[in-house]
Structure formats: C-alpha cells, structure tokens
Motif scaffolding. Structure first.
Motif, short mmCIF file in Angstrom:
data_model
loop_
_atom_site.label_atom_id
_atom_site.label_comp_id
_atom_site.label_asym_id
_atom_site.label_seq_id
_atom_site.Cartn_x
_atom_site.Cartn_y
_atom_site.Cartn_z
N GLN A 1 0.80 -1.22 0.00
CA GLN A 1 0.00 0.00 0.00
C GLN A 1 0.84 1.28 0.00
N GLY A 2 2.16 1.13 0.00
CA GLY A 2 3.03 2.30 -0.01
C GLY A 2 3.18 2.99 1.32
N SER A 3 2.96 2.27 2.41
CA SER A 3 3.04 2.88 3.74
C SER A 3 4.05 2.16 4.64
N ALA A 4 5.15 1.68 4.05
CA ALA A 4 6.15 0.96 4.82
C ALA A 4 6.75 1.82 5.93
N LYS A 5 7.13 3.06 5.59
CA LYS A 5 7.78 3.91 6.59
C LYS A 5 6.81 4.31 7.70
N GLU A 6 5.53 4.50 7.36
CA GLU A 6 4.54 4.82 8.37
C GLU A 6 4.35 3.66 9.35
N PHE A 7 4.38 2.42 8.82
CA PHE A 7 4.24 1.25 9.68
C PHE A 7 5.41 1.15 10.66
N ILE A 8 6.62 1.32 10.16
CA ILE A 8 7.80 1.22 11.03
C ILE A 8 7.78 2.34 12.07
N ARG B 1 5.23 3.90 13.30
CA ARG B 1 4.13 3.69 14.24
C ARG B 1 4.45 2.62 15.27
N ASN B 2 5.27 1.64 14.87
CA ASN B 2 5.52 0.48 15.73
C ASN B 2 6.93 0.40 16.29
N TYR B 3 7.77 1.37 15.98
CA TYR B 3 9.19 1.27 16.31
C TYR B 3 9.44 1.08 17.80
N PHE B 4 8.64 1.69 18.64
CA PHE B 4 8.83 1.58 20.09
C PHE B 4 7.71 0.76 20.74
N CYS B 5 7.14 -0.18 20.00
CA CYS B 5 6.04 -0.98 20.55
C CYS B 5 6.52 -1.86 21.71
N GLU B 6 5.61 -2.18 22.59
CA GLU B 6 5.92 -2.99 23.77
C GLU B 6 5.94 -4.48 23.42
N LEU C 1 25.18 8.81 18.21
CA LEU C 1 23.91 8.15 17.97
C LEU C 1 22.79 8.90 18.67
N LYS C 2 21.79 9.26 17.92
CA LYS C 2 20.64 9.95 18.49
C LYS C 2 19.41 9.67 17.63
N PRO C 3 18.21 9.72 18.21
CA PRO C 3 17.03 9.41 17.43
C PRO C 3 16.78 10.46 16.37
N CYS C 4 16.40 9.99 15.17
CA CYS C 4 16.08 10.90 14.08
C CYS C 4 14.58 11.03 13.90
N GLY C 5 13.87 9.87 14.06
CA GLY C 5 12.43 9.89 13.88
C GLY C 5 12.06 10.19 12.42
#
Length: 281
Positions: free
Chosen positions: A228-235, A237-242, A276-280
């Motif tokens: 669907q072309g939303s690979a980066k949005e998925f990552i 959204r879930n990057y810091f998931c529990e 190293l620092k978060p880019c988001g």
C-alpha cells in the motif's frame, strides 16, 4: 560505505521485506544518511513500498531522448555519457525520510538484461556519486547470477546475508559462498523459533558469532503496508512498541539488524564517527 543485501534463498527469506524494513530502521535511531536502490527491475520494488508507486521524480535533467530522464535507467545513461557531477543525483532520487533516507526509483523502460549490463558497466561511477551525497549506499541484490550482483558483492564493505532455516540452503551458503564470511552479518528471514535451525544452532554449527545474527519473522501487516506504499509509516508507528504488541518480534528483528550494521560501521571506521541519536520520521 557500500552495503549489499543478498540471499541464496531470496523469496523464502522475505529478503525484499527485510531490506525495506532495515533501510527505514537504519535512520530511525542512527544519524546516517542512506541511499537505497535495487539492481533489478520489478513491479515489486521499493518505490511501491515507500510511495505506492506514485510521486516518483521524472529526472528532468535528461535530454528527453531514448529513456533519459526516467529513474535509475536515465541516471545510468547520463553517467555513461560522462556526466559525473555529484549534484546529478538530486534530479533522480526521491526523498523517503527528509534528510536521511533516499531512493533511486526505477521506471522499467528497458529490459532486465540490458539494465543489468548498463548498471554493471557504470557501477563504480554511480557508487562514487552516491557516496558524495550520503554516508551509506544500500543495494538490494537479485539472488540470480547478475553481472552487477557479482560486482557489487566484490566491492561491498559489508554484506547483509538473508539466511533460510533449512539445512540444504544453509549448507549451500556456507559451502559455496564462504568468501563472504569475512564481511558478512546475517538476517534469518521469515524466522520461526520452532525450527530445528535456530539462531543459536546456526551460530554454533557454522562458527559465526551470535552477535552478528538477527532473526526477523514474517509480518503480514508490514507486507500489506509495503503493498500500500506505507512501509515507513508502519515502522514509525511500531518502532517503540511494547513486548505484548503483535509486531514486537518483527520490530525487534529489524532494530537489531540496524544496530549490528551500525556497530560494524563504527568498527570499520569507514565514515566519520557520529553521535547516535534518534532521528524519527
């Protein structure tokens, strides 16, 4: 720094999905800039995963003849004709994550064999232009015996090998591609802990460090996101998931792979050390 993603069991390991995910994760926490592209033409490409196949650049710097001005094919033709200006790349790449991740799209306007030949012929010039613009160059290599695959594997500073949890495929890799080991790290794609060939077993049996292996299970939601072309949005959204999140093991795998790559970069000291620092995104 040149990083190749390769597998002797490309489809079975989910290598394309792993490449897309690790490319995004590679700039989520680490301060590098990355240019990514594939060495093959396919409708299943990063352009679709990142943008749904839309909003790709036209490369208006071309003259308009033949396939010039159209994605990576046009870029290669410009390079072939002697245009090696590093600023040329800006007319052909697409920004995926602002100031961090860039993709050189493909247009599929020539056949695969001709594309492979032209990429092989112009590969060194293309890599030089990329390295003038970004810290890292990620290339997803077709597992077939392409000229450009062989050339890039030889030139790569690091090879990310997608392994398949099957003794026949594992034996094939470690018997026939042992020359890769000195500069390889490993993803075990479509990973299942129920297999007899766990990461620990692979590490012990083939004498590779467990610290250089990352298990990445198949994730149907990420697969759909790529379609669907939303690979980066998925990552994002879930990057810091529990840990109780259904996507946790997949995210853990791609984060671990990105961490291993970053560690190897610092050890090799091939690019300037960066904090190293978060880019988001």
């Amino acid at each position: 720094m040149k990083i190749a993603f390769w597998s002797n069991a490309y489809e079975k390991t989910g290598a394309f999905l792993n490449f897309a995910a690790v490319s995004i994760a590679g700039v989520m926490w680490y301060p590098y800039t990355i240019t990514v592209f594939e060495n093959y033409l396919s409708k299943c490409n990063l352009g679709k995963a990142f943008f749904g196949g839309h909003n790709l650049p036209d490369g208006r710097g071309g003259t308009g003849s033949y396939y010039e001005g159209r994605g990576i094919e046009g870029l290669l033709r410009r390079i072939y004709r002697g245009d090696n200006d590093p600023e040329l790349l800006e007319s052909y790449w697409q920004e995926v994550i602002p100031n961090h991740l860039y993709y050189i799209p493909q247009r599929g306007v020539i056949n695969s064999e001709l594309f492979d030949y032209e990429l092989h012929y112009n590969l060194n010039y293309l890599i030089n232009i990329i390295e003038e613009n970004t810290d890292l160059c990620y290339v997803n290599l077709n597992h077939k015996n392409h000229l450009s695959s062989n050339a890039f594997l030889q030139e790569a500073d690091l090879i990310v090998v997608n392994l398949y949890q099957n003794p026949d495929y594992l034996n094939d890799f470690f018997k026939n591609y042992s020359s890769f080991k000195s500069k390889a790290i490993y993803i075990v794609g479509n990973y299942t802990p129920k297999s007899m060939m766990t990461c620990k077993k692979i590490s012990k049996l083939y004498d590779i460090s467990l610290e250089d292996i990352s298990p990445i299970p198949y994730n149907v939601d990420f697969h759909i996101a790529c379609q669907q072309g939303s690979a980066k949005e998925f990552i994002n959204r879930n990057y810091f998931c529990e840990k109780d999140n259904k996507n946790y093991l997949f995210i853990y795998g791609i984060r671990r792979a990105a961490f291993i790559i970053s560690k190897k970069i610092k050890q090799a000291n091939l690019i300037d050390k960066k904090e190293l620092k978060p880019c988001g995104i």
